[in-house]
Design a protein around this motif. Sequence first.
Motif, PDB file in Angstrom:
ATOM      1  N   SER A  12      44.382  -9.330  56.511  1.00 19.90           N
ATOM      2  CA  SER A  12      44.092  -7.855  56.701  1.00 19.90           C
ATOM      3  C   SER A  12      42.379  -7.730  56.916  1.00 19.90           C
ATOM      4  CB  SER A  12      44.497  -7.074  55.266  1.00 19.90           C
ATOM      5  OG  SER A  12      43.560  -7.534  54.404  1.00 19.90           O
ATOM      6  N   LEU A  13      42.443  -6.408  57.598  1.00 25.06           N
ATOM      7  CA  LEU A  13      41.050  -5.957  57.941  1.00 25.06           C
ATOM      8  C   LEU A  13      41.034  -4.214  57.903  1.00 25.06           C
ATOM      9  CD1 LEU A  13      38.177  -6.559  59.254  1.00 25.06           C
ATOM     10  CD2 LEU A  13      39.272  -6.183  61.505  1.00 25.06           C
ATOM     11  N   ASP A  14      40.085  -3.892  57.226  1.00 22.61           N
ATOM     12  CA  ASP A  14      39.922  -2.620  57.046  1.00 22.61           C
ATOM     13  C   ASP A  14      39.006  -1.918  57.986  1.00 22.61           C
ATOM     14  OD1 ASP A  14      42.004  -2.233  54.936  1.00 22.61           O
ATOM     15  OD2 ASP A  14      40.647  -2.959  53.569  1.00 22.61           O
ATOM     16  N   VAL A  15      39.293  -0.730  58.423  1.00 15.24           N
ATOM     17  CA  VAL A  15      38.344  -0.290  59.465  1.00 15.24           C
ATOM     18  C   VAL A  15      38.333   1.400  59.199  1.00 15.24           C
ATOM     19  CG1 VAL A  15      40.187   0.021  61.365  1.00 15.24           C
ATOM     20  CG2 VAL A  15      37.692   0.339  61.859  1.00 15.24           C
ATOM     21  N   ASN A  16      37.067   2.013  59.089  1.00  9.18           N
ATOM     22  CA  ASN A  16      37.261   3.558  58.948  1.00  9.18           C
ATOM     23  C   ASN A  16      37.270   4.296  60.376  1.00  9.18           C
ATOM     24  OD1 ASN A  16      34.355   3.720  60.125  1.00  9.18           O
ATOM     25  ND2 ASN A  16      33.497   3.074  58.290  1.00  9.18           N
ATOM     26  N   ALA A  17      37.249   5.458  60.450  1.00  7.44           N
ATOM     27  CA  ALA A  17      37.746   6.193  61.517  1.00  7.44           C
ATOM     28  C   ALA A  17      36.366   6.231  62.487  1.00  7.44           C
ATOM     29  CB  ALA A  17      38.113   7.751  61.090  1.00  7.44           C
ATOM     30  N   TRP A  18      35.262   6.173  61.774  1.00  8.71           N
ATOM     31  CA  TRP A  18      34.019   6.305  62.560  1.00  8.71           C
ATOM     32  C   TRP A  18      33.760   5.031  63.587  1.00  8.71           C
ATOM     33  CZ3 TRP A  18      32.591  10.943  62.195  1.00  8.71           C
ATOM     34  CH2 TRP A  18      32.576  11.603  61.188  1.00  8.71           C
ATOM     35  N   ASN A  19      34.426   3.851  63.119  1.00 11.30           N
ATOM     36  CA  ASN A  19      34.454   2.660  64.046  1.00 11.30           C
ATOM     37  C   ASN A  19      35.859   2.777  64.815  1.00 11.30           C
ATOM     38  OD1 ASN A  19      32.204   0.826  63.532  1.00 11.30           O
ATOM     39  ND2 ASN A  19      32.657   1.563  61.667  1.00 11.30           N
ATOM     40  N   TRP A  20      36.824   3.083  64.072  1.00 10.20           N
ATOM     41  CA  TRP A  20      38.089   2.995  64.904  1.00 10.20           C
ATOM     42  C   TRP A  20      38.329   3.793  66.057  1.00 10.20           C
ATOM     43  CZ3 TRP A  20      41.223  -0.752  65.601  1.00 10.20           C
ATOM     44  CH2 TRP A  20      42.659  -0.522  65.570  1.00 10.20           C
ATOM     45  N   ARG A  21      37.965   5.044  65.918  1.00 12.44           N
ATOM     46  CA  ARG A  21      38.232   5.925  67.143  1.00 12.44           C
ATOM     47  C   ARG A  21      37.579   5.413  68.350  1.00 12.44           C
ATOM     48  NH1 ARG A  21      42.524   9.234  65.787  1.00 12.44           N
ATOM     49  NH2 ARG A  21      42.046  10.071  63.764  1.00 12.44           N
ATOM     50  N   PRO A  22      36.100   5.064  68.366  1.00 11.82           N
ATOM     51  CA  PRO A  22      35.570   4.586  69.647  1.00 11.82           C
ATOM     52  C   PRO A  22      36.375   3.291  70.066  1.00 11.82           C
ATOM     53  CG  PRO A  22      33.943   4.663  67.941  1.00 11.82           C
ATOM     54  CD  PRO A  22      35.326   5.376  67.350  1.00 11.82           C
ATOM     55  N   THR A  23      36.600   2.460  69.242  1.00 10.01           N
ATOM     56  CA  THR A  23      37.331   1.221  69.351  1.00 10.01           C
ATOM     57  C   THR A  23      38.683   1.354  70.127  1.00 10.01           C
ATOM     58  OG1 THR A  23      36.354   0.255  67.535  1.00 10.01           O
ATOM     59  CG2 THR A  23      38.501  -1.109  68.541  1.00 10.01           C
ATOM     60  N   LEU A  24      39.443   2.282  69.649  1.00  4.62           N
ATOM     61  CA  LEU A  24      40.645   2.574  70.634  1.00  4.62           C
ATOM     62  C   LEU A  24      40.163   3.316  71.806  1.00  4.62           C
ATOM     63  CD1 LEU A  24      42.768   4.310  67.724  1.00  4.62           C
ATOM     64  CD2 LEU A  24      42.853   2.062  68.388  1.00  4.62           C
TER      65      LEU A  24
END
Length: 122
Positions: A12-24
């Motif tokens: 597993s890998l956890d990610v917060n919204a601050w990193n996830w949104r621009p990744t998407l």
Amino acid sequence: MSWTLETPGGESLDVNAWNWRPTLELLERSGLLDADTTEMLGYNIAVELTGEQAQRIATFLDTYLATAPAEGRVLLGGSIVTEPDTYEFYRDDLGRNYSATVAWLTRFRDFCRTATDGFTAY
């Protein structure tokens, strides 16, 4: 708000919204994910990506990260900046609040590379 990415094997890998949104946004702009999939991945519901999708993401990020500065951050709009995040909240420009760090994108690439059976984001 955060997401967990998990392979069928339990990695597993956890990610917060601050990193996830621009990744998407980056993955959608690159054509790797369609708008519907990107939208679904933005919710805290179980969304599955195949092993083939994970490998395509890893390959794309190999190329993308080869030209990104180590201290870089990808903003929501796609531009790359190198100044450190001050964690200031910009009410007039929400796109500046979100940034995927090169360090995060590297961890995500490595996770995708090992996710040969795909992964679930939730």
